[in-house]
Design a protein around this motif. Sequence first.
Motif, short mmCIF file in Angstrom:
data_model
loop_
_atom_site.label_atom_id
_atom_site.label_comp_id
_atom_site.label_asym_id
_atom_site.label_seq_id
_atom_site.Cartn_x
_atom_site.Cartn_y
_atom_site.Cartn_z
N SER A 12 -9.86 -81.66 39.69
CA SER A 12 -8.96 -80.76 40.41
C SER A 12 -7.89 -80.23 39.46
CB SER A 12 -8.28 -81.49 41.57
OG SER A 12 -7.21 -80.72 42.10
N ASN A 13 -7.83 -78.91 39.35
CA ASN A 13 -6.72 -78.27 38.64
C ASN A 13 -5.72 -77.79 39.67
OD1 ASN A 13 -5.04 -77.03 36.81
ND2 ASN A 13 -6.38 -75.26 36.49
N ALA A 14 -5.08 -78.73 40.35
CA ALA A 14 -4.24 -78.41 41.50
C ALA A 14 -3.06 -77.52 41.15
CB ALA A 14 -3.73 -79.71 42.15
N GLY A 58 -20.20 -83.24 34.61
CA GLY A 58 -21.28 -83.87 35.36
C GLY A 58 -21.43 -85.36 35.15
N SER A 59 -20.52 -85.99 34.41
CA SER A 59 -20.64 -87.43 34.15
C SER A 59 -19.71 -88.26 35.02
CB SER A 59 -20.36 -87.72 32.67
OG SER A 59 -19.04 -87.35 32.30
N ASP A 60 -19.27 -87.72 36.15
CA ASP A 60 -18.27 -88.37 37.00
C ASP A 60 -18.73 -89.72 37.53
OD1 ASP A 60 -16.21 -85.97 37.45
OD2 ASP A 60 -18.24 -85.19 37.55
N ILE A 61 -19.98 -89.82 37.94
CA ILE A 61 -20.47 -91.09 38.50
C ILE A 61 -20.47 -92.18 37.44
CG2 ILE A 61 -22.53 -92.25 39.41
CD1 ILE A 61 -23.09 -89.75 41.05
N ALA A 62 -20.87 -91.85 36.23
CA ALA A 62 -20.85 -92.84 35.15
C ALA A 62 -19.43 -93.34 34.92
CB ALA A 62 -21.42 -92.24 33.87
N LEU A 63 -18.46 -92.44 34.95
CA LEU A 63 -17.07 -92.84 34.75
C LEU A 63 -16.57 -93.69 35.92
CD1 LEU A 63 -14.43 -92.71 33.17
CD2 LEU A 63 -13.92 -90.54 34.31
N ALA A 64 -16.82 -93.25 37.15
CA ALA A 64 -16.35 -93.99 38.32
C ALA A 64 -16.99 -95.38 38.38
CB ALA A 64 -16.65 -93.21 39.59
N GLY A 135 -14.34 -79.72 41.57
CA GLY A 135 -14.88 -80.31 40.35
C GLY A 135 -15.75 -81.52 40.62
N ILE A 136 -15.62 -82.11 41.78
CA ILE A 136 -16.47 -83.21 42.21
C ILE A 136 -17.60 -82.71 43.11
CG2 ILE A 136 -16.47 -85.14 43.87
CD1 ILE A 136 -15.78 -86.04 41.12
N THR A 137 -17.32 -81.73 43.96
CA THR A 137 -18.29 -81.37 45.00
C THR A 137 -19.24 -80.23 44.62
OG1 THR A 137 -16.64 -79.92 46.04
CG2 THR A 137 -16.80 -82.18 46.85
N GLU A 138 -18.94 -79.45 43.59
CA GLU A 138 -19.85 -78.37 43.21
C GLU A 138 -20.83 -78.84 42.14
OE1 GLU A 138 -17.45 -74.91 42.35
OE2 GLU A 138 -17.45 -74.32 44.45
N HIS A 139 -21.62 -79.84 42.54
CA HIS A 139 -22.67 -80.41 41.68
C HIS A 139 -23.90 -80.68 42.52
CE1 HIS A 139 -20.37 -81.14 37.96
NE2 HIS A 139 -19.34 -81.33 38.76
N HIS A 140 -25.04 -80.83 41.87
CA HIS A 140 -26.28 -81.09 42.61
C HIS A 140 -26.28 -82.47 43.27
CE1 HIS A 140 -27.38 -83.50 39.08
NE2 HIS A 140 -28.32 -84.03 39.82
N ASN A 141 -25.37 -83.36 42.81
CA ASN A 141 -25.21 -84.69 43.39
C ASN A 141 -23.81 -84.86 43.95
OD1 ASN A 141 -24.06 -84.56 40.88
ND2 ASN A 141 -24.80 -86.55 40.17
N ILE A 507 -27.87 -83.14 50.63
CA ILE A 507 -27.16 -83.42 51.89
C ILE A 507 -26.17 -82.31 52.23
CG2 ILE A 507 -25.63 -85.03 53.09
CD1 ILE A 507 -26.83 -87.25 51.35
N SER A 508 -25.29 -81.97 51.28
CA SER A 508 -24.25 -80.98 51.56
C SER A 508 -24.72 -79.55 51.35
CB SER A 508 -23.03 -81.24 50.66
OG SER A 508 -23.34 -80.94 49.31
N GLY A 509 -25.76 -79.36 50.52
CA GLY A 509 -26.23 -78.02 50.22
C GLY A 509 -25.39 -77.29 49.20
N THR A 510 -24.42 -77.97 48.59
CA THR A 510 -23.53 -77.34 47.61
C THR A 510 -24.26 -77.12 46.29
OG1 THR A 510 -21.71 -78.58 48.60
CG2 THR A 510 -21.29 -77.51 46.49
N ALA A 511 -24.09 -75.93 45.72
CA ALA A 511 -24.74 -75.61 44.46
C ALA A 511 -23.94 -76.14 43.27
CB ALA A 511 -24.92 -74.10 44.33
N GLU A 512 -24.62 -76.27 42.14
CA GLU A 512 -24.00 -76.85 40.94
C GLU A 512 -23.30 -75.75 40.12
OE1 GLU A 512 -24.98 -80.77 38.76
OE2 GLU A 512 -26.47 -79.30 38.15
N PHE A 513 -22.23 -75.20 40.71
CA PHE A 513 -21.46 -74.16 40.03
C PHE A 513 -20.80 -74.67 38.75
CE2 PHE A 513 -21.46 -72.76 44.47
CZ PHE A 513 -21.72 -71.40 44.35
N LYS A 514 -20.55 -75.95 38.67
CA LYS A 514 -19.74 -76.49 37.57
C LYS A 514 -20.52 -76.78 36.30
CE LYS A 514 -15.99 -76.57 40.05
NZ LYS A 514 -15.00 -75.51 39.86
N ALA A 515 -21.84 -76.59 36.29
CA ALA A 515 -22.61 -77.02 35.12
C ALA A 515 -23.77 -76.07 34.86
CB ALA A 515 -23.12 -78.44 35.31
N THR A 516 -23.50 -75.04 34.08
CA THR A 516 -24.52 -74.07 33.71
C THR A 516 -24.71 -74.09 32.19
OG1 THR A 516 -23.97 -72.62 35.58
CG2 THR A 516 -25.12 -71.61 33.73
N ALA A 517 -25.94 -74.07 31.75
CA ALA A 517 -26.24 -73.99 30.32
C ALA A 517 -26.30 -72.52 29.91
CB ALA A 517 -27.57 -74.67 30.03
#
Length: 529
Positions: A12-14, A58-64, A135-141, A507-517
Amino acid sequence: MEDTDLIILWGSNARETHPIFFHHLLKGVRKGAKLFVVDPRRTSSARWADVWLGLDVGSDIALANAVGREIIAAGLENRRFIERATTGFDEYRKAVQPYSLEYAEKITGVPAEVIRQLAHSYARADRAQLCWTLGITEHHNAVDNVFALINLALLTGHVGRYGSGLNPLRGQNNVQGGGDMGAIPDRLPGFQHVENDELRAKFEQAWDVKIPPKRGWHLSGMFNAMEEGKLRGLYVIGENPVNSEADQGRCERNLKGLEFLLVQDILLSATAQLAHVVLPAAAGWCESEGTVTSSERRVQRVRKAMDPPEGAWDDMAILCNLANRLGHNWGCPSAEEVWNEVRRLSPMNAGMSYSRLESLGGIQWPCYDETHPGELFLHGRLWEDPVVGPPAKFSAVEFEPPVDRLDDNFPLRLTTGRRLESFNTGVQTSRYRSPLRHPEMLDLSPEDGERYGLAEGERVIVSSRRGSAVAPVRFDESLRPGLAFLSVHFPDEVATNVLTIDATDPISGTAEFKATAIRVEKIASPAKV
């Protein structure tokens, strides 16, 4: 937020995307709260942080999971809370065991000692807030990302108490209110499940109609259904998917292939320009009566301050008039009459009469009757003895890298987001001048600019596996080498979502806007004759 001891801003860049909230956060910081920011970019929010964790996209789960493992290994988990208010801890503990500090450093790029510092500080804090957004929710997971953060709050007991909690910052105004009213594929108003026969029957009786007893499509599912020929007509209210959906080319093809597209909006968006019929609507914040719900579940009154322009109607008036013309007698109810129907059917809103909303300045749901003050803490029940309702569940989740992999052809990671002075696809903001606004640019690290032999302001071709766009370059020292940034605010200048991938969370249907090659190429100079 203002009286907590520790704040984590994760994805979050609040400072730029939720500036009013950020002022409250800074009040907490000035009172002594320690601020950790977890973000691939060293954003303007991160510059206020005591510690910035610049993880790889995209490495948030590994960090958490590494944070959770370290808390358990150090014996800092809130064992009493875990035993009395949660389930699934043993499975969670086994799942995070492989995520050592050293392994997480390798995956995330965050130094092991910094991960350890976050884990110990969060677990030892008397009160702590964990906040996240797109930054957490716009991912494929996306859903697993959220579960990974919820696990940390359950592990430490930082939930449902004053100064301690989970705070998902909503992406747009009244997103919470939309969900409350049933704008979710499997829910009726008040988050009542459409597949529950008893709950559904209550609405069927009130509305004198049979409701399909199965969940509907989310937005990504709708576009899949268009491709398969299962969805041939679409009614869009206050949404601009042409510019907001990932893989813009696919989105446009699907919308153009519909037999009928109806758009209801306050401005002629790119989506409205494709419509067969456009219904001009009133601006909900100043030209309509009703309610709005904030991120903290506070329902407040919205009052009409002015009439809409000639030819534009209130959203509710449009819907009721359309229903009447289709043979259903909805009449012309007032906003208060519709709200009272919500109160009759949704237990969590039952005590929120207009008069109480006015006199109290808003009420937080759930509010079960007109003597109920509203719940200050949504999960405060977890601290009652005995616990009221079902226990909170740990969810074992595993790290998966972004779908759009980096390789020699696409070596840069593009992430997208918002800038302070603009909003979403720019329909509401790009028509107005701002001294803060500049043309859309591809932000690159100075190191990458030198690597590619680029000058600031030079126009380049930005390509992904789906398409290409042209953008001028700006060097941004907040970016690490290999990371690029674009917003979606100016699609007429830079069509960012031509590049992004529509890999979606199941589940949410959210696209992975945060990680494009992507790759970046210089534009060849015209040959001299």
